[in-house]
Write a protein that holds these residues in place. Structure first.
Motif, short mmCIF file in Angstrom:
data_model
loop_
_atom_site.label_atom_id
_atom_site.label_comp_id
_atom_site.label_asym_id
_atom_site.label_seq_id
_atom_site.Cartn_x
_atom_site.Cartn_y
_atom_site.Cartn_z
N VAL A 145 -6.52 12.68 -4.87
CA VAL A 145 -7.22 12.28 -6.10
C VAL A 145 -7.46 10.78 -6.09
O VAL A 145 -8.53 10.29 -6.49
N LEU A 146 -6.47 10.01 -5.65
CA LEU A 146 -6.65 8.57 -5.57
C LEU A 146 -7.78 8.20 -4.61
O LEU A 146 -8.57 7.28 -4.88
N PHE A 159 4.96 5.05 -10.23
CA PHE A 159 3.72 5.46 -9.55
C PHE A 159 2.97 4.25 -9.00
O PHE A 159 2.51 4.24 -7.86
N LEU A 160 2.83 3.22 -9.83
CA LEU A 160 2.09 2.04 -9.39
C LEU A 160 2.77 1.37 -8.20
O LEU A 160 2.12 0.98 -7.22
N MET A 169 2.76 0.03 -2.37
CA MET A 169 3.55 -0.35 -1.20
C MET A 169 2.70 -0.33 0.05
O MET A 169 1.80 0.51 0.20
N PRO A 170 2.95 -1.24 0.98
CA PRO A 170 2.17 -1.27 2.22
C PRO A 170 2.33 0.01 3.00
O PRO A 170 3.31 0.75 2.87
N ALA A 171 1.33 0.27 3.85
CA ALA A 171 1.35 1.51 4.63
C ALA A 171 2.52 1.56 5.58
O ALA A 171 2.99 2.64 5.94
N SER A 172 3.03 0.43 6.01
CA SER A 172 4.16 0.42 6.93
C SER A 172 5.44 0.88 6.27
O SER A 172 6.39 1.25 6.94
N VAL A 173 5.47 0.82 4.94
CA VAL A 173 6.66 1.24 4.21
C VAL A 173 6.55 2.69 3.78
O VAL A 173 7.51 3.46 3.84
N ALA A 204 -7.47 1.85 -2.47
CA ALA A 204 -6.65 2.29 -3.60
C ALA A 204 -5.32 1.56 -3.63
O ALA A 204 -4.81 1.19 -4.69
N ARG A 205 -4.73 1.34 -2.45
CA ARG A 205 -3.47 0.61 -2.41
C ARG A 205 -3.64 -0.83 -2.88
O ARG A 205 -2.83 -1.36 -3.64
#
Length: 1004
Positions: free
Chosen positions: A335-336, A375-376, A381-385, A398-399
């Motif tokens: 959805v995001l 949720f926020l 959070m970065p993709a690496s986390v 979206a991130r």
């Protein structure tokens, strides 16, 4: 005629057949002029209205003019109705006014005609009648809103009851409901548009109409109101993207240029109390429909849906609260990503505006704020986390948008908190909904903060600081208390120091002054209430101990570098240490005896890390000393924390003379008398009273300040200590308590189940640790000042010789423990024959020394603090008397045949020589004992007895040397010592072949 009847679908021929053309023309003329064509005067309202109704029946094409005229009929009726109520109120309820009852029949007739038209041809008449009726109700509601009998617009129930009691307004409401019912299946937007338009013009006086219609048609009204509101939003410049044909995108955020959106909010607000679920489902349905990629639907409306919903939420926090939790649940990664695809093409300014609006909404949200925050943060959070499953990755756009929202939210909350920071203490602070919603979730915020994930813990820590400042002292203390309890590493604990520093900078002086005391008080209250399990309790104590040590480490490091200390951790560390020592020492000291080794070890670490106050009440001081000593013995039984316990005892002994006395007496008594402790040092335990005591614990009545022991036990314990003879032996009490004539001795009390005997190496280690603690306590009392260790660790006392006063206390405790039935004042040495009257006591003393090897080491410690050994005179002579008796009766060829007695004789003479109770020549004679026969050993010990009898061990014989800081004895004052060495010289001469090399040791 076609022009006349244009738009009329009802077969009017039936109506025309009932009236002649001449009469019809007369009626039309009378309706237009309002005059009676026959009598020539003005028509009454009722007759004029009947003429209009007749025309409406016969010539429907006149409906516009007729309906406009009929408005005056309803106005007249309502005016009369309101006037009647005003007169009733003015006359005290006795009636009056013109009344409106004479128009009842004409209103009913109008309602019947219009209702019949709508029933027969709803497509043509329903839009017309619905618009006319709803507009008329709006005008009437506004016109008469200020009259005395009309309820206030805020009293919606009373207002609804008032208007529905009026036949005219009730007839109009029934006509609109009939029209809406007829158009639901085909085209309800016309009715709903009329409702919205009228609501815009006449709100809030029109709210009663909205409330009634919404309650009658909830699903229809909710869905159509939202649909019409969205259309109006798009038509007036709302929307979030461009049209398909490439036309410029409309403005995303409308203001007063979108008139119907306020009515949409008002209508939904009226319906929210009873139809919240329906509203919630419609809003979520609109959101999900806007994300659909199907061919159906208006692309412009799809793009405008999200801005429209945001605008609704801004104008109605109730709608936002109703839908926020479900909206968060629906915002899954797919959805995001769809939302990013929909809103991504927007210009940067529009996206920033939308993010700003979302931040504003978040700040005004209290319900479900913690879920929104989680949720926020998770999304930002970065993709690496974030470790997502395949196909569930969040789009980078979206991130980034979520990260931007989090940053702006923190900035907004910070501005709000500090703009409200000037409120006087004690006054209610203005609410900040988002922070108020997080107030019950302080612990969860602390847990999330301490995860130390990249960026995440920084955001949450900043938010936690803002919440602590906004929530006041209660919230700040709760947050710090959770941080103290939950932190598991020094890095995590550093976040607590940073939180404390942030609150210090942001809060008022009164909050700052009491923040840490209130926090520790809250922690102590949780401990007393049993709200902390063993593991969290041990973690809390360990963290407090670590914080208390920060100040010492910072001082040490600063001294090495530049001598300045200013970090936040050192400031908090000093305060924590001071608060624990001054206010909560009695709260933490019982935890030294906690059942959990983790808790007791942590408590010892904490108490050993703080500076103990000098002005401690005696009762609390003795309680702390007793707990510390008991913990020390428990730590020797395999439980960790012996080093911390030893450091605590050392610090405690240097507080005051009372604390020194308590610690030393409890240590000696604990090692010799407390159940099972003697076994740790290679001895045998002997219970103090009839009841066995747990291993390592102080027996009832055995410690200072203990009021729990039964009085009978105390009397029995000290009854045998009363000496009835001047010589101190053979007391009546000792005989009385030995047994009953004819029945033998009293049975010995049963011992507690024996623990496994320690290994020899464990025994030696325990002895070393115990004597080390005892020595440090005796030495620390000479200076009482602490200095940092070279390694930068906890402070340790300076090395110093054994304090004679401390050694005296050890001597008194030793004598009382070994020989409790002799007063401490018996220092003079009696004649040798006196030993015949103290056989029982001497044997008991000898047995205690034989069963407990620690006693000789205690004598050595006492001897190091000369002249303290004088106060062990009774023990020395009892032990010497039994040794003389043994060597006198021994028939062995060499003294080596009695190893214990040989060691005891050597240790006794060596201790007396070390304490300068004997001159050096006599004090060194123990070196020849292993080479002698038993009778020769006895002869040498008799020389010692004679010297002691002639030169009693009195402290007055010692002098203090200011140069060395030690006591010494001038043996020249005691006369000729050579007469006591004649036997020694004779023995040396006899055994010169073996002892010749030792002759130099015995020169005067």
């Amino acid at each position: 005629m076609s022009a006349v009847f244009e738009g009329a679908s009802v077969p009017v021929q039936l109506h025309l057949a009932a009236i002649s053309p001449q009469e019809l023309a007369q009626k039309i003329k009378a309706f237009i002029s309002g005059m009676d064509p026959v009598k020539g005067h003005k028509l009454p309202l009722k007759d004029h209205a009947r003429c209009a109704v007749l025309l409406l029946r016969t010539v429907p094409a006149c409906r516009g003019a007729v309906l406009e005229h009929l408005c005056s009929v309803f106005d007249e009726y309502v005016g009369g109705y309101v006037l009647d109520l005003d007169c009733d109120l003015g006359a005290g309820g006795r009636g009056g006014g013109t009344g409106s009852g004479n128009l009842d029949d004409i209103v009913q007739e109008i309602h019947a005609v219009l209702s019949e038209f709508v029933r027969l041809n709803p497509k043509a008449w329903a839009p017309l009648v619905s618009g006319w009726s709803i507009d008329l109700m709006g005008c009437l509601s506004t016109k008469y809103s200020s009259r005395q009998g009309v309820p206030h617009a805020g009293s919606l129930n009373e207002l609804l009851q008032f208007w529905m009691s009026c036949k005219a307004s009730r007839a109009l409401m029934e006509l609109y409901s009939q029209c809406l019912t007829a158009m639901i299946s085909s085209c309800p937007d016309a009715c709903v548009d009329a409702l919205l338009d009228t609501s815009v013009q006449h709100s809030p006086h029109f709210d009663w109409v909205v409330a009634h219609i919404g309650s009658s048609f909830p699903n229809t009204i909710i869905s159509r109101v939202l649909s019409c509101g969205l259309k109006d939003f798009c038509a007036h410049g709302g929307g979030g993207g461009g049209a398909v044909d490439g036309s410029p995108p409309p403005q995303p955020f409308p203001d007063t240029r979108v008139p119907k959106i306020a009515s949409v909010v008002g209508i939904l607000g009226h319906l929210a109390c009873r139809h919240a679920d329906s509203i919630k489902q419609e809003l979520l349905g609109m959101f999900q429909e806007s994300l659909g990629a199907g061919p159906g639907g208006d692309p412009q409306q799809r793009a405008a849906t999200v801005p429209f919903l945001l605008q609704l939420a801004v104008m109605s926090p109730a709608l936002l609260g109703a839908v926020s939790s479900e909206l968060v649940d629906s915002l899954k990664p797919p959805v995001l990503n769809q939302l990013q695809q929909l809103l991504g093409p927007l210009p940067r300014e529009e996206r920033e505006n939308m993010i700003s609006l979302a931040v504003h909404l978040l700040g005004q949200t209290s319900s479900g704020s913690f879920r929104l925050l989680r949720f926020l943060v998770d999304t930002a959070m970065p993709a690496s986390v974030i470790i997502a499953a395949p196909g569930l990755a969040i789009h980078e756009g979206a991130r980034e948008a979520s990260e931007r929202v989090v940053q702006l939210l923190l900035l907004s909350l910070q501005n709000l908190v500090f703009s409200l920071g000037g409120e006087p203490p004690g006054e209610a602070r203005p609410p900040i909904p988002f922070l108020d919603g997080l107030r019950p979730h302080v612990r969860e915020l602390c847990v999330e903060t301490l995860r130390l994930e990249r960026k995440r813990h920084l955001w949450l820590h900043q938010l936690l600081a803002l919440l602590a400042v906004h929530g006041g002292p209660s919230c700040a203390t709760e947050a710090l208390c959770h941080m103290f309890t939950l932190a598991r590493t020094q890095e995590e604990l550093g976040l607590a120091a940073q939180l404390h520093a942030a609150v210090l900078v942001s809060s008022s002086s009164c909050v700052v002054a009491g923040l840490l005391p209130a926090t520790l008080q809250r922690c102590v209250a949780q401990i007393h209430a049993g709200g902390l399990p063993d593991q969290p309790l041990a973690q809390l104590l360990s963290n407090l101990a670590l914080m208390a040590q920060w100040d010492q480490q910072s001082n040490s490091n600063a001294t090495k570098e530049d001598g300045s200390v200013g970090s936040a951790s050192s400031i908090m560390s000093a305060q924590v240490a001071q608060i624990v020592s001054s206010s909560h020492l009695h709260d933490f000291s019982p935890l030294l005896l906690h059942d959990s080794p983790l808790v007791s070890e942590a408590a010892a670490s904490l108490l050993s890390s703080v500076r103990l106050p000098g002005a401690l009440q005696p009762a609390r001081l003795l309680s702390v000393a007793r707990a510390a000593v008991a913990h020390f013995f428990l730590s020797l039984r395999g439980r960790a924390g012996a080093a911390d316990s030893a450091r605590l005892l050392t610090r405690l002994s240097s507080v005051s003379s009372l604390s020194l006395k308590a610690v030393l007496q409890l240590l000696v008594e604990g090692a010799l008398l407390w159940g099972g402790n003697a076994e740790m040092f290679g001895g045998k335990r002997e219970p103090l009273s009839g009841a066995a005591t747990p291993a390592g614990a102080p027996p009832e009545g055995a410690c200072l300040g203990d009021a729990r022991a039964p009085l009978l036990e105390v009397n029995l314990k000290f009854g045998s200590a009363v000496s009835f003879s001047s010589s101190g032996g053979g007391s009546v009490g000792s005989v009385f308590h030995a047994g009953v004539v004819g029945r033998g001795l009293k049975p010995r009390p049963p011992l507690a189940p024996a623990a496994p005997s320690p290994q020899p190496e464990e025994t030696l280690l325990n002895q070393h640790l115990f004597l080390d603690v005892l020595t440090r306590c005796c030495c620390s009392s000479t200076s009482g000042k602490y200095h940092a260790s070279p390694s930068g660790g906890p402070e340790e006392p300076q090395a110093a010789p054994v304090n004679p006063e401390a050694a005296k206390l050890v001597a008194a405790a030793l004598a009382e423990s070994v020989c409790p039935d002799v007063a401490n004042g018996e220092l003079p040495w009696p004649p040798e024959d006196h030993a015949r009257t103290t056989v029982e006591r001497d044997i008991r003393v000898r047995r205690r020394f034989q069963e407990n090897p620690l006693l000789f080491q205690l004598l050595w410690l006492v001897a190091a603090g000369r002249p303290a050994l004088c106060y062990c005179s009774v023990v020395l002579r009892s032990l010497l008397a039994t040794l003389l008796a043994h060597w006198e009766g021994s028939r062995e060829a060499t003294a080596l045949a009695s190893p214990w007695h040989l060691r005891a004789s050597s240790a006794l003479v060596a201790c007396m020589g070390e304490a300068q109770l004997l001159p050096p020549a006599l004090g060194n004679m123990h070196e020849v004992f292993p080479f002698l026969a038993p009778f020769e050993v006895r002869l040498l010990l008799l020389s010692v007895w004679d010297y002691m009898r002639e030169n009693s061990p009195l402290p007055q014989r010692f002098s203090f040397s200011a140069e060395t800081g030690l006591f010494y004895r001038d043996f020249a004052r005691d006369g000729d010592v050579s007469k006591y060495l004649s036997v020694l010289y004779s023995v040396l001469h006899k055994n010169v072949d073996r002892l010749g090399h030792l002759c130099g040791r015995f020169q005067l």
